[in-house]
Write a protein that holds these residues in place. Structure first.
Motif, PDB file in Angstrom:
ATOM      1  N   GLU A   7      28.231  13.857  34.957  1.00 53.17           N
ATOM      2  CA  GLU A   7      27.487  15.212  35.001  1.00 53.17           C
ATOM      3  C   GLU A   7      27.989  16.220  36.100  1.00 53.17           C
ATOM      4  O   GLU A   7      28.105  15.822  37.207  1.00 53.17           O
ATOM      5  N   ASP A  37      24.587  19.248  34.581  1.00 48.39           N
ATOM      6  CA  ASP A  37      23.417  18.872  35.204  1.00 48.39           C
ATOM      7  C   ASP A  37      22.263  19.907  35.816  1.00 48.39           C
ATOM      8  O   ASP A  37      22.761  20.990  36.240  1.00 48.39           O
ATOM      9  N   SER A  57      27.529  18.409  26.738  1.00 49.75           N
ATOM     10  CA  SER A  57      25.972  18.404  26.664  1.00 49.75           C
ATOM     11  C   SER A  57      25.402  19.310  27.786  1.00 49.75           C
ATOM     12  O   SER A  57      26.050  19.496  28.892  1.00 49.75           O
ATOM     13  N   LYS A  59      21.798  19.155  30.386  1.00 52.19           N
ATOM     14  CA  LYS A  59      21.003  18.461  30.870  1.00 52.19           C
ATOM     15  C   LYS A  59      19.761  19.562  31.509  1.00 52.19           C
ATOM     16  O   LYS A  59      20.069  20.016  32.433  1.00 52.19           O
ATOM     17  N   HIS A  91      25.085  18.729  23.061  1.00 52.49           N
ATOM     18  CA  HIS A  91      24.040  17.715  22.914  1.00 52.49           C
ATOM     19  C   HIS A  91      22.935  18.422  24.001  1.00 52.49           C
ATOM     20  O   HIS A  91      23.226  18.502  25.142  1.00 52.49           O
ATOM     21  N   VAL A  93      19.733  17.314  26.666  1.00 55.81           N
ATOM     22  CA  VAL A  93      18.952  16.025  27.260  1.00 55.81           C
ATOM     23  C   VAL A  93      18.107  16.829  28.279  1.00 55.81           C
ATOM     24  O   VAL A  93      18.311  17.761  29.010  1.00 55.81           O
ATOM     25  N   GLU A  95      15.650  16.266  31.287  1.00 57.61           N
ATOM     26  CA  GLU A  95      15.576  15.304  32.476  1.00 57.61           C
ATOM     27  C   GLU A  95      13.930  15.268  32.909  1.00 57.61           C
ATOM     28  O   GLU A  95      13.246  16.277  32.727  1.00 57.61           O
ATOM     29  N   ASP A 112      17.772  16.717  21.750  1.00 60.22           N
ATOM     30  CA  ASP A 112      18.179  15.217  21.394  1.00 60.22           C
ATOM     31  C   ASP A 112      17.932  14.204  22.226  1.00 60.22           C
ATOM     32  O   ASP A 112      17.834  13.090  21.563  1.00 60.22           O
ATOM     33  N   ALA A 113      17.592  14.261  23.500  1.00 60.04           N
ATOM     34  CA  ALA A 113      17.282  12.962  24.123  1.00 60.04           C
ATOM     35  C   ALA A 113      16.543  13.510  25.328  1.00 60.04           C
ATOM     36  O   ALA A 113      16.614  14.533  26.048  1.00 60.04           O
ATOM     37  N   ALA A 114      15.685  12.353  25.985  1.00 63.36           N
ATOM     38  CA  ALA A 114      14.840  12.451  27.012  1.00 63.36           C
ATOM     39  C   ALA A 114      15.478  11.371  27.993  1.00 63.36           C
ATOM     40  O   ALA A 114      15.722  10.379  27.627  1.00 63.36           O
ATOM     41  N   GLN A 115      15.048  11.720  29.517  1.00 62.63           N
ATOM     42  CA  GLN A 115      15.267  10.630  30.304  1.00 62.63           C
ATOM     43  C   GLN A 115      14.115  10.982  31.538  1.00 62.63           C
ATOM     44  O   GLN A 115      13.912  12.339  31.590  1.00 62.63           O
ATOM     45  N   THR A 119      10.376   7.217  29.815  1.00 66.16           N
ATOM     46  CA  THR A 119      11.370   6.607  28.693  1.00 66.16           C
ATOM     47  C   THR A 119      12.038   5.252  29.524  1.00 66.16           C
ATOM     48  O   THR A 119      12.482   4.409  28.888  1.00 66.16           O
TER      49      THR A 119
END
Length: 141
Positions: A7, A37, A57, A59, A91, A93, A95, A112-115, A119
């Protein structure tokens, strides 16, 4: 190398961006994944970095997500960030996801994604190793 994602924070590239880009390209050619990031659409340096750096990607910073949920009129920002990332084949993501509402919102906007805590909470090396050995799903919260 393909299992490693680094990152990159824009502040880390200020000293000599050309050398950083050269080294990042070497890492990417080795198969290392690279992410920007703490991305916020309001920082023009970060927007410029997305097109200059060999990243895979973005973030999205939790502050941007929180801002949008508090001020729905700013919701176009997530859509713009996602569209830009998709156009650049990156991608996306998010945060800092802490609620179902946030996760649903991100899904509606094709993130596309989560953190975040919703989660999965941070885990020790021993705990994550045991989960991987047992092949168990990671529980939420």
């Amino acid at each position: 190398a393909r299992y490693l994602q680094l990152e990159i924070n824009r502040a880390n590239l200020i000293i000599d961006e050309d050398v950083a880009i050269l080294n990042l390209n070497k890492l990417k050619n080795m198969g290392v994944l690279l992410a920007i990031d703490n991305f916020t659409a309001s920082n023009s340096n970060q927007v410029d970095a997305v097109t200059r750096l060999p990243v895979n990607s973005l973030k999205i910073d939790r502050k941007l997500l929180n801002r949008i949920l508090m001020k729905p009129e700013d919701s176009r920002l997530i859509g713009a960030v996602v569209k830009m990332a998709q156009d650049l084949e990156l991608h996306v993501v998010a945060e800092g996801v802490e609620t179902q509402e946030q996760l649903d919102y991100l899904g509606e906007h094709q993130v596309d994604a989560a953190q975040g805590y919703f989660t999965g909470r941070p885990m020790s090396v021993e705990d994550i190793t045991q989960i991987l050995v047992d092949n168990k799903p990671i529980s939420q919260g």
